[in-house]
Write a protein that holds these residues in place. Structure first.
Motif, PDB file in Angstrom:
ATOM      1  N   PRO A 782       0.835  -1.207   0.000  1.00 40.71           N
ATOM      2  CA  PRO A 782       0.000   0.000   0.000  1.00 40.71           C
ATOM      3  C   PRO A 782       0.867   1.254   0.000  1.00 40.71           C
ATOM      4  O   PRO A 782       1.970   1.271   0.550  1.00 40.71           O
ATOM      5  N   VAL A 783       0.353   2.296  -0.612  1.00 43.92           N
ATOM      6  CA  VAL A 783       1.072   3.563  -0.702  1.00 43.92           C
ATOM      7  C   VAL A 783       0.747   4.433   0.508  1.00 43.92           C
ATOM      8  O   VAL A 783      -0.411   4.524   0.927  1.00 43.92           O
ATOM      9  N   GLU A 784       1.782   5.062   1.064  1.00 42.08           N
ATOM     10  CA  GLU A 784       1.587   6.063   2.100  1.00 42.08           C
ATOM     11  C   GLU A 784       2.407   7.292   1.727  1.00 42.08           C
ATOM     12  O   GLU A 784       3.596   7.185   1.431  1.00 42.08           O
ATOM     13  N   ILE A 785       1.763   8.435   1.743  1.00 46.70           N
ATOM     14  CA  ILE A 785       2.435   9.671   1.362  1.00 46.70           C
ATOM     15  C   ILE A 785       3.278  10.184   2.522  1.00 46.70           C
ATOM     16  O   ILE A 785       2.816  10.247   3.661  1.00 46.70           O
ATOM     17  N   ALA A 786       4.526  10.533   2.237  1.00 46.65           N
ATOM     18  CA  ALA A 786       5.428  11.084   3.246  1.00 46.65           C
ATOM     19  C   ALA A 786       6.274  12.166   2.586  1.00 46.65           C
ATOM     20  O   ALA A 786       6.211  12.378   1.368  1.00 46.65           O
ATOM     21  N   ASP A 787       7.063  12.844   3.395  1.00 48.44           N
ATOM     22  CA  ASP A 787       7.842  13.982   2.882  1.00 48.44           C
ATOM     23  C   ASP A 787       9.197  13.550   2.341  1.00 48.44           C
ATOM     24  O   ASP A 787      10.225  14.183   2.622  1.00 48.44           O
ATOM     25  N   LEU A 788       9.203  12.494   1.534  1.00 52.65           N
ATOM     26  CA  LEU A 788      10.442  12.064   0.897  1.00 52.65           C
ATOM     27  C   LEU A 788      10.757  12.974  -0.287  1.00 52.65           C
ATOM     28  O   LEU A 788       9.856  13.603  -0.858  1.00 52.65           O
ATOM     29  N   PRO A 789      12.019  13.037  -0.692  1.00 51.20           N
ATOM     30  CA  PRO A 789      12.325  13.746  -1.932  1.00 51.20           C
ATOM     31  C   PRO A 789      11.607  13.074  -3.101  1.00 51.20           C
ATOM     32  O   PRO A 789      11.357  11.867  -3.085  1.00 51.20           O
ATOM     33  N   ASP A 790      11.285  13.835  -4.108  1.00 53.12           N
ATOM     34  CA  ASP A 790      10.644  13.266  -5.288  1.00 53.12           C
ATOM     35  C   ASP A 790      11.572  12.249  -5.935  1.00 53.12           C
ATOM     36  O   ASP A 790      12.804  12.410  -5.956  1.00 53.12           O
ATOM     37  N   GLY A 791      10.980  11.171  -6.443  1.00 47.52           N
ATOM     38  CA  GLY A 791      11.772  10.142  -7.090  1.00 47.52           C
ATOM     39  C   GLY A 791      12.417   9.158  -6.140  1.00 47.52           C
ATOM     40  O   GLY A 791      13.355   8.455  -6.508  1.00 47.52           O
ATOM     41  N   VAL A 792      11.907   9.104  -4.905  1.00 42.69           N
ATOM     42  CA  VAL A 792      12.439   8.202  -3.892  1.00 42.69           C
ATOM     43  C   VAL A 792      11.297   7.353  -3.338  1.00 42.69           C
ATOM     44  O   VAL A 792      10.184   7.845  -3.138  1.00 42.69           O
ATOM     45  N   VAL A 793      11.560   6.068  -3.080  1.00 43.75           N
ATOM     46  CA  VAL A 793      10.589   5.195  -2.446  1.00 43.75           C
ATOM     47  C   VAL A 793      11.255   4.524  -1.245  1.00 43.75           C
ATOM     48  O   VAL A 793      12.411   4.116  -1.323  1.00 43.75           O
ATOM     49  N   TRP A 794      10.514   4.467  -0.137  1.00 39.52           N
ATOM     50  CA  TRP A 794      11.033   3.775   1.055  1.00 39.52           C
ATOM     51  C   TRP A 794      10.259   2.495   1.269  1.00 39.52           C
ATOM     52  O   TRP A 794       9.019   2.462   1.211  1.00 39.52           O
ATOM     53  N   LEU A 795      11.002   1.394   1.564  1.00 41.10           N
ATOM     54  CA  LEU A 795      10.394   0.097   1.862  1.00 41.10           C
ATOM     55  C   LEU A 795      10.986  -0.451   3.152  1.00 41.10           C
ATOM     56  O   LEU A 795      12.189  -0.285   3.411  1.00 41.10           O
ATOM     57  N   PRO A 796      10.175  -1.135   3.983  1.00 43.34           N
ATOM     58  CA  PRO A 796      10.749  -1.826   5.147  1.00 43.34           C
ATOM     59  C   PRO A 796      11.608  -2.994   4.675  1.00 43.34           C
ATOM     60  O   PRO A 796      11.268  -3.694   3.717  1.00 43.34           O
ATOM     61  N   GLY A 797      12.725  -3.228   5.351  1.00 41.71           N
ATOM     62  CA  GLY A 797      13.712  -4.180   4.852  1.00 41.71           C
ATOM     63  C   GLY A 797      13.335  -5.639   4.951  1.00 41.71           C
ATOM     64  O   GLY A 797      13.707  -6.440   4.087  1.00 41.71           O
ATOM     65  N   ASN A 798      12.584  -6.023   6.008  1.00 45.44           N
ATOM     66  CA  ASN A 798      12.310  -7.454   6.193  1.00 45.44           C
ATOM     67  C   ASN A 798      10.982  -7.661   6.902  1.00 45.44           C
ATOM     68  O   ASN A 798      10.912  -8.337   7.911  1.00 45.44           O
ATOM     69  N   SER A 799       9.935  -7.065   6.381  1.00 47.27           N
ATOM     70  CA  SER A 799       8.603  -7.191   6.965  1.00 47.27           C
ATOM     71  C   SER A 799       7.723  -8.031   6.057  1.00 47.27           C
ATOM     72  O   SER A 799       8.154  -8.462   4.985  1.00 47.27           O
ATOM     73  N   ASP A 800       6.486  -8.281   6.486  1.00 48.87           N
ATOM     74  CA  ASP A 800       5.573  -9.098   5.691  1.00 48.87           C
ATOM     75  C   ASP A 800       5.419  -8.515   4.290  1.00 48.87           C
ATOM     76  O   ASP A 800       5.026  -7.353   4.123  1.00 48.87           O
ATOM     77  N   GLY A 801       5.727  -9.323   3.293  1.00 49.48           N
ATOM     78  CA  GLY A 801       5.574  -8.881   1.912  1.00 49.48           C
ATOM     79  C   GLY A 801       6.639  -7.926   1.441  1.00 49.48           C
ATOM     80  O   GLY A 801       6.533  -7.398   0.332  1.00 49.48           O
ATOM     81  N   SER A 802       7.680  -7.692   2.252  1.00 54.86           N
ATOM     82  CA  SER A 802       8.713  -6.732   1.863  1.00 54.86           C
ATOM     83  C   SER A 802      10.080  -7.203   2.346  1.00 54.86           C
ATOM     84  O   SER A 802      10.692  -6.586   3.218  1.00 54.86           O
ATOM     85  N   ALA A 803      10.564  -8.297   1.761  1.00 47.27           N
ATOM     86  CA  ALA A 803      11.928  -8.765   2.024  1.00 47.27           C
ATOM     87  C   ALA A 803      12.804  -8.199   0.916  1.00 47.27           C
ATOM     88  O   ALA A 803      12.965  -8.801  -0.147  1.00 47.27           O
ATOM     89  N   VAL A 804      13.353  -7.025   1.142  1.00 51.41           N
ATOM     90  CA  VAL A 804      13.975  -6.241   0.071  1.00 51.41           C
ATOM     91  C   VAL A 804      15.172  -6.948  -0.536  1.00 51.41           C
ATOM     92  O   VAL A 804      15.261  -7.120  -1.752  1.00 51.41           O
ATOM     93  N   ALA A 805      16.148  -7.355   0.290  1.00 49.93           N
ATOM     94  CA  ALA A 805      17.350  -7.982  -0.264  1.00 49.93           C
ATOM     95  C   ALA A 805      17.018  -9.290  -0.971  1.00 49.93           C
ATOM     96  O   ALA A 805      17.522  -9.567  -2.064  1.00 49.93           O
ATOM     97  N   LYS A 806      16.151 -10.092  -0.361  1.00 52.53           N
ATOM     98  CA  LYS A 806      15.815 -11.396  -0.930  1.00 52.53           C
ATOM     99  C   LYS A 806      15.034 -11.257  -2.227  1.00 52.53           C
ATOM    100  O   LYS A 806      15.300 -11.961  -3.210  1.00 52.53           O
ATOM    101  N   THR A 807      14.059 -10.354  -2.243  1.00 54.61           N
ATOM    102  CA  THR A 807      13.159 -10.251  -3.390  1.00 54.61           C
ATOM    103  C   THR A 807      13.734  -9.395  -4.501  1.00 54.61           C
ATOM    104  O   THR A 807      13.667  -9.753  -5.677  1.00 54.61           O
ATOM    105  N   LEU A 808      14.305  -8.246  -4.139  1.00 54.79           N
ATOM    106  CA  LEU A 808      14.770  -7.300  -5.144  1.00 54.79           C
ATOM    107  C   LEU A 808      16.259  -7.436  -5.450  1.00 54.79           C
ATOM    108  O   LEU A 808      16.716  -6.988  -6.507  1.00 54.79           O
ATOM    109  N   GLY A 809      17.025  -8.012  -4.512  1.00 52.74           N
ATOM    110  CA  GLY A 809      18.472  -8.047  -4.699  1.00 52.74           C
ATOM    111  C   GLY A 809      19.064  -6.652  -4.761  1.00 52.74           C
ATOM    112  O   GLY A 809      20.093  -6.423  -5.399  1.00 52.74           O
ATOM    113  N   ALA A 810      18.414  -5.705  -4.094  1.00 53.00           N
ATOM    114  CA  ALA A 810      18.847  -4.303  -4.124  1.00 53.00           C
ATOM    115  C   ALA A 810      18.931  -3.783  -2.704  1.00 53.00           C
ATOM    116  O   ALA A 810      18.413  -4.395  -1.765  1.00 53.00           O
ATOM    117  N   GLY A 811      19.579  -2.644  -2.535  1.00 52.36           N
ATOM    118  CA  GLY A 811      19.726  -2.055  -1.219  1.00 52.36           C
ATOM    119  C   GLY A 811      19.563  -0.552  -1.257  1.00 52.36           C
ATOM    120  O   GLY A 811      19.144   0.030  -2.275  1.00 52.36           O
TER     121      GLY A 811
END
Length: 823
Positions: A782-811
């Motif tokens: 789900p999307v949540e609006i926050a005061d991030l710079p434009d062109g940036v997305v934040w994801l939790p690193g190892n939560s339900d449905g969001s295992a960033v390193a395992k799924t995306l291979g990115a950091g």
């Protein structure tokens, strides 16, 4: 004529500046101005009964149990006063319940009032046996009550959260819980509802149940990383733990002091166990570290030791069937020794100890690598890491102690704190509490260099110095030009910079911080996320250091260790974690020894799995089945924190020792397993016990202080996102899917809802969900609006449905693709 003898002159006790003189129960006492009467009486050894008072909370005067008689200027006050809200004054005369029938009667009357509606259900109450109300009713109450009406009742228990339950009829409205939540934790979700006889504790959600929603202002459930503290400080059984409720009674438990194994703060704890099984953990009292608080992860995340997949006996892979089979310790160690000896001569063996080890166990891994395996290919960093970080750690962090570095107390007293690549509430919760305390009480200026206004920024009353992920080095370099007031503050006395482990993923950041320190003189501290990181660094679990901070390439330092250990040591620095995995996946290493490492924590989990599949021989020392044990040739079970003695080294460099809590489990610490394995390989480690390992480590002593050796970092310009792309910001939240949090559903229920945070402009046209993807995989949240710079997305690193390193291979700082969740 009779002459009366001269009366001896009485010499008055001088009163130091800033102090006053008063009399308590006929005894003259000098106290600092502003001290509460109840504290002064405590210093005299007089315990005044109380419920609402707590030394770390602001005075409330809510329960009125601490009434005393007070006289000022020879005139008594017309009625007893609450000693928890009145400060001392010069010439004051105080009479407590010990010398004043009036005060004693007043305290008995208050106790009688508090018990009017109390259910008196001590036989079933979880607080029974350790309840201040129970104890003080016996000590300061009356044997009979004049109130015989039917007591008020409520439906119970009322869930404040999945792990905190409320029995409202037991509550004495002391407001400890509400004050802790709003003052200490900064989570004002639990509050007083209604007024008068109907007043009670609740939240917005419970208010809806009570049809009181219009009378609460928070509008949020009780979501806090520190909610368990309200259970511990509640003076009655009103707030109870869902995990502990009705499990045991205090007098059935055995208590042992312990140290939290979850983060680098090294919090003091008390572990209560029964029949060889841990029932609960409580915060210990340590003013220099965690005061009297711990986070919910430290309090509730201990069920992993009794998980169904816990490994109790050694496992050896059957070469014919390919399956792991139970084996005796003798056979398993013999097979492991033979396999590692062969691998040692066939390209060598890499050692990955992980960051959850005690100092003693880490020392055993370091010595095992050098003595038994004859290699410097050892690295504890089971996370993103870099050569630049290693240079920083080996020359700026090793050897730092509370006497020479930054401490919790210094953070609290600081005038300015700059947090860089560090989210304190998620990565070091007790550091967060000190930052909030410093901002609230001392008006400390807290500046966070990050991407958005997180809860840590809000709750520390902080400022956000926003930048694009990966541009933190440039932001630090630009402080003098773009934030001159901050630059001036960092030059002043009492300025501190706190750096998180995420800095390793940002090229040039450590070099920029070094320049900042050289230019301003600011004091800097590195705060990793895991409990064992500092100890592993000090004991040489890195490719360029020997134990005690001795450089591998320093001939004199290496020879000193060789003389102490009695064996020659390799003189060339080894490979770091990534290079070890690359070598193993290319078939250049003959084997791997792996401690508690989760491949999904590494920058490239796929590389880790390939390395484990390709390595000729893999030995895993583990608590539970994992992705490593699935591929290991020999699995050697090791003891959990509660099952062994040892010590952690917290981020300050403070040693945090602890003894065995659960005796007789048969589980062996890593140091003993490695010692016995080394003997099978004709090597001696002398780490048969944690005490022996500690003694052997201390014999080496600490190397002389090391200085920063500047490493020229290749600072590439920050990544730029094209159409349909964004730059990734990520870190792990405190309550997530970490393996040490398994088995506790009540804690899991307080996990923060995983969302993808974007700026309003970046989120345009994406809808209510967003799909973040790379060539490896995709995450939809789900999307949540926050005061991030434009062109940036934040994801939790190892939560339900969001295992960033395992799924995306990115950091952190990587470019990812963005699309609407339905696309």
């Amino acid at each position: 004529m009779t002459i009366a003898p001269d009366k001896p002159e009485t010499q008055e006790t001088p009163v130091p500046e800033g102090h006053v003189k008063l009399v308590i129960d006929g005894e003259e006492v000098i106290a600092p101005k502003g001290e509460l009467l109840i504290r002064t009486a405590e210093r005299l050894g007089t315990v005044i009964p109380r419920f609402c008072d707590h030394p770390l909370l602001s005075p409330a005067g809510a329960c009125r149990q601490c009434l005393v008689e007070v006289e000022m200027g020879g005139r008594p006050m017309p009625k007893p006063q609450a000693s928890c809200t009145m400060t001392v004054a010069d010439g004051m005369v105080v009479k407590t319940q010990l010398t004043s029938p009036v005060a004693d009667k007043a305290q008995q009357g208050v106790m009688e009032l508090l018990l009017i509606n109390h259910p008196l259900d001590c036989p079933i109450c979880d607080k029974g046996g350790e309840c201040p109300l129970q104890n003080q009713a016996l000590a300061h109450g009356r044997t009979d009550s004049r109130f015989v009406d039917t007591k008020r009742t409520f439906p119970k228990p009322l869930p404040i959260s999945t792990q905190v339950l409320l029995d409202r009829e037991r509550c004495v409205l002391c407001q400890r819980c509400t004050r802790f939540s709003s003052e200490i934790a900064g989570d004002p979700f639990i509050e007083l509802l209604e007024r008068g006889a109907h007043q009670q504790i609740g939240t917005a959600e419970t208010a809806d149940v009570l049809d009181l929603a219009s009378r609460t202002t928070s509008g949020q459930p009780f979501q806090s990383y520190f909610s368990g503290n309200v259970i511990q400080i509640c003076p009655v059984g009103a707030l109870t733990s869902a995990a502990y409720r009705f499990r045991s009674r205090p007098f059935d438990l055995v208590s042992a002091p312990s140290v939290c194994e979850h983060c680098s703060s090294g919090c003091a704890e008390r572990t209560d166990f029964r029949r060889g099984k841990v029932q609960r953990k409580l915060a210990g009292d340590d003013p220099e570290v965690n005061e009297e608080w711990i986070c919910d992860k430290g309090r509730f995340a201990f069920r992993y030791t009794t998980a169904d997949d816990r490994i109790r006996r050694p496992l050896v892979r059957n070469r014919e069937t390919g399956e792991l089979e139970e084996a005796s310790w003798t056979d398993a160690l013999r097979i492991a020794a033979a396999g590692l000896t062969e691998a040692r001569g066939n390209g060598g063996v890499g050692v990955l100890p992980g960051g959850r080890l005690t100092v003693e166990d880490a020392y055993a891994y370091s010595k095992f690598a050098r003595v038994a395996l004859k290699t410097n290919d050892v690295d504890f960093r089971a996370r993103p890491h870099s050569t630049e970080e290693l240079a920083f750690l080996t020359s700026h962090v090793v050897g730092v102690t509370p006497e020479s570095g930054v401490t919790f107390g210094e953070i609290e007293r600081a005038r300015t704190v700059l947090c860089v690549a560090f989210e304190p509430e998620d990565e070091a919760p007790i550091v967060f509490l000190r930052l909030r305390k410093a901002a609230r009480r001392n008006k400390t200026r807290i500046v966070h260099l990050g991407q958005w206004t997180t809860s840590s920024v809000r709750k520390t009353f902080g400022e956000l110095l926003a930048c694009v992920p990966g541009a933190e080095a440039a932001a630090v370099e630009g402080i003098a030009k773009h934030a001159p007031d901050l630059d001036e503050a960092l030059r002043g006395e009492g300025a501190v910079v706190l750096v998180g482990e995420r800095a390793a993923a940002i090229p040039g950041l450590f070099a920029a911080l070094h320049d900042l320190v050289e230019r301003t003189g600011v004091r800097l501290a590195w705060i990793p996320r895991r409990a064992g990181d500092r100890g592993a660094l000090e004991t040489g679990c890195v490719p360029s250091l020997l134990p005690g901070g001795r450089r591998v390439g320093d001939d004199a330092a290496r020879v000193a260790v060789e003389n102490a250990w009695g064996v020659p040591l390799p003189a060339v620095p080894g490979r770091d974690t990534t290079d070890i995995l690359l070598a193993a996946s290319a078939g250049e290493l003959g084997g791997l020894v792996v401690g508690g490492v989760d491949p999904d924590d590494l920058p490239d989990p796929d590389l880790a799995r390939r390395a484990l599949d390709t390595a000729g021989f893999v030995v895993s020392l583990e608590l539970r089945h994992s992705a490593v044990t699935e591929r290991a040739d020999v699995v050697l079970p090791v003891a959990a924190s509660d099952e062994k003695a040892g010590s952690y080294l917290n981020w300050e460099g403070r040693t945090r020792p602890f003894d065995v809590t659960l005796e007789g489990t048969g589980a062996l610490p890593d140091c003993r397993v490695l010692d016995t394995l080394a003997v099978e390989m004709d090597a001696d480690l002398f780490t048969q016990t944690p005490a022996a390992a500690r003694g052997d480590f201390e014999k080496l002593g600490q190397a002389s202080a090391l200085r920063w050796s500047h490493v020229a970092a290749e600072v590439a310009p920050p990544a730029t996102a094209g159409a349909g792309q964004a730059i990734l910001s990520t870190w792990r939240q405190l309550i997530d899917n970490g393996s040490l949090q398994d088995g506790e559903p009540h804690l899991k229920g307080t996990q923060r809802t995983p969302v993808a945070r974007l700026s309003a402009k970046t989120a345009e046209g994406l809808g209510t969900t967003v799909r973040v993807s790379t060539e490896r995989g995709a995450i939809t949240l789900p999307v949540e609006i926050a005061d991030l710079p434009d062109g940036v997305v934040w994801l939790p690193g190892n939560s339900d449905g969001s295992a960033v390193a395992k799924t995306l291979g990115a950091g952190h700082g990587a470019v990812v693709n963005l699309a609407g969740g339905g696309q």
